[in-house]
Design an enzyme around this catalytic site. Sequence first.
Site, PDB file in Angstrom:
ATOM      1  NE  ARG A  22      -0.423  -0.350   4.950  1.00  0.00           N
ATOM      2  CZ  ARG A  22      -0.361   0.726   5.723  1.00  0.00           C
ATOM      3  NH1 ARG A  22      -1.016   1.814   5.361  1.00  0.00           N
ATOM      4  NH2 ARG A  22       0.330   0.741   6.844  1.00  0.00           N
ATOM      5  CB  THR A  23       0.148   4.623  -1.384  1.00  0.00           C
ATOM      6  OG1 THR A  23      -0.176   4.023  -2.627  1.00  0.00           O
ATOM      7  CG2 THR A  23       0.943   5.888  -1.637  1.00  0.00           C
ATOM      8  CG  LEU A  24       3.722   2.851   3.381  1.00  0.00           C
ATOM      9  CD1 LEU A  24       4.975   2.146   3.859  1.00  0.00           C
ATOM     10  CD2 LEU A  24       2.646   2.792   4.442  1.00  0.00           C
ATOM     11  CG  ASN A 126      -3.384   1.043  -1.130  1.00  0.00           C
ATOM     12  OD1 ASN A 126      -2.427   1.809  -1.298  1.00  0.00           O
ATOM     13  ND2 ASN A 126      -3.634   0.034  -1.953  1.00  0.00           N
ATOM     14  N   PRO A 127      -4.280   4.944   0.111  1.00  0.00           N
ATOM     15  CG  PRO A 127      -3.339   6.875   1.031  1.00  0.00           C
ATOM     16  CD  PRO A 127      -3.444   5.402   1.231  1.00  0.00           C
TER      17      PRO A 127
END
Lengths: 245, 279
Positions: A22-24, A126-127
Site C-alpha cells: 500500500r501507498t505510504l 491505501n490512498p
Amino acid sequence: MNFMASKQPENSLLGPEADSQRTLYPYVTGTSVVALKYKDGILMAADMGGSYGSTLRYKNVERMKAIGKHSLLGASGEISDFQEILRYLDDLILYDNMWDDGNSLGPKEVHNYLTRVMYNRRNKFNPLWNSLVLGGIKNGQKYLGTVSMIGVNFEDDHVATGFGNHLARPILRQEWHENLSFEDGVKLLEKCMRVLLYRDRSAINKLQIAKITEEGMTISQPYSLKTYWEFSAFENPTQGAVGSW
Amino acid sequence: MFRNQYDTDVTTWSPAGRLFQVEYAMEAMKQGSAAIGLRSKTHVVLGCVNKANSELSSHQKKIFKVDDHIGLAIAGLTADGRVLSRYMRNECINYNFTYESPLPVGRLVVQLADKAQVCTQRSWKRPYGVGLLVAGLDESGAHLYYNCPSGNYFEYQAFAIGSRSQAAKTYLERRFENFTDSSRDDLVKDAITAIRETLQGETLKSSICTIAVVGVGEPFHILDQGTVQQIIDTFEIAAEQEGPAAEPDAATGRDTAAEQGTAADQGGSTDEGVAPMDI
C-alpha cells in the site's frame, strides 16, 4: 477498484510486510493546481513539474486532462496515482459512451465518482496520493469541485490544491467575481501562479492553462511567466533578520 | 395456444423458432388487470385498474415509485412485479450514491430488459410473468417504456397492457398525436378516460383506479383518491352538458351519467369510511 490478490499470510493490511502493498508516501509529485469559474466555463492552471523529493526532476508533466466531453481533471500529488485515476476514468467514460443513448456523465457525476474512489481507498489505508480538481460545464451549468486524498470533497467558484490553498485562494477571494471574461480569468490565474512560482519551492516556471467550455476543452502550449527578482527585499535578504549578524 | 411437446422448459426451441414458455409468460401478463401509460414532452401519466380479491380485502398495489423521477405500473404476476421494482429501486439508489445524479430511465430500462432476458436462457429459471410500464425522466425529456417478459423493451407515446387493454389502446391510438403538447391536467384526464374504456361499462370511481404522475419539476407521486374522484366527477358533468355533439361515447356517458353521478357520490362517501389500505 483495488483488486490486489494478496498472497501474504497477513490478516491485516497494517503489519510490516503488508506495507509493500500500500501507498505510504509519494515519490514523484506535482505541485499546486488552481482553477476558477469564468463566463463561459472553467479555467485551470498547473505547472509542468514532477518533483522527486526536493529535486525538480521532470519538467514536461501534463497534470491536466480532459475527461469525456464535459469535464477537465487537474491533479497534484503522486503522478503515478494520477495516471491510475486517468485509467479508471477512461473505463468509466468508455462504458458511458457504450450505452449510446442521449445521456452522458457530466462534471458533477465524475466528481462524485472520484470522491467515492478516493474515500474508499482511504478507508483501506491505501490512498491515491492526490488532490484533484474537477471542473466542467454541461448544458450551461458550470461546475468546479475538488477531492482530496482522504475523500474530502466540495464545490466552489474557485479551488486550489496544496500551496495554492494558502497563496492563491486569498487572491481569488479578493479578486474573483462572476462572469469574468476569458482575458481577466487568465490574468487572475497568472497572478496566482506567479506568487506560487516565487514562493513554492516545488513550482517551476513552465505552465499550462486549460479552459473548458460547451464547445470543448483546449489546453495552451507550455509557457513561462515573467518574473522580477530585483526587489530590494531580495538583496541581502537576511540582513537585519532575527538571529543573523 | 395449445399444449405441445416443446413448451416444457424455456430453453427448448420449437421447430417454428418459438420459445413457448416466454409466450406463456406474456399470457400471464395479459390476465392481469389493465395498466395504461401516456406521455407528453414534459410529463408521463400512469394509470391502472385496481382489483381486490374480495370486498373485505385491500386492493392490489400495481403502481410503484422507483425514484423521484421514475415510477412503474405492472400487469401480471404482482409478486414478480414487486421483486423487479425492488431491483429498480436498488439500482437507482446505488447510481445516485456514486454519481449524485438520477439514473437515466433509458439505462434502467435496458438493465431491466437484460435481467428479464437472463430468465429466458437458463433452464433452472422461468421468465418473469409481469409486464411493466416504466415512466421516467432523463436528460432528453419524459419517457414511457414497456418492458415485457421476453426481455424486449419499447418506447411508447402511449400504451396499455393487461386484460381489456385493447379498448384503451384504441382510445389512445385515436388521440396520441395530441399528447406531446398536452398539458399535465389534460394528460391525466386522458389517462382516466383510457381506464374507463377498459372497464367496459362498469362504473368508474376512484376506488378502482389509481393514477400516478411524473414530470419536469414534479416528482413521481400517486394522486390521492379525492383528487382522482374530482376529475372523474368533472367528466360526468361535462358528458351531461355537452350532449350528442361531443365524443362518440358521450351518448352512453349521458345515459349512464345520472346513475354514475349518484353512484360516484355514494361511492365517494362510503369509500372514505372504508379505506386504510387503498392505494
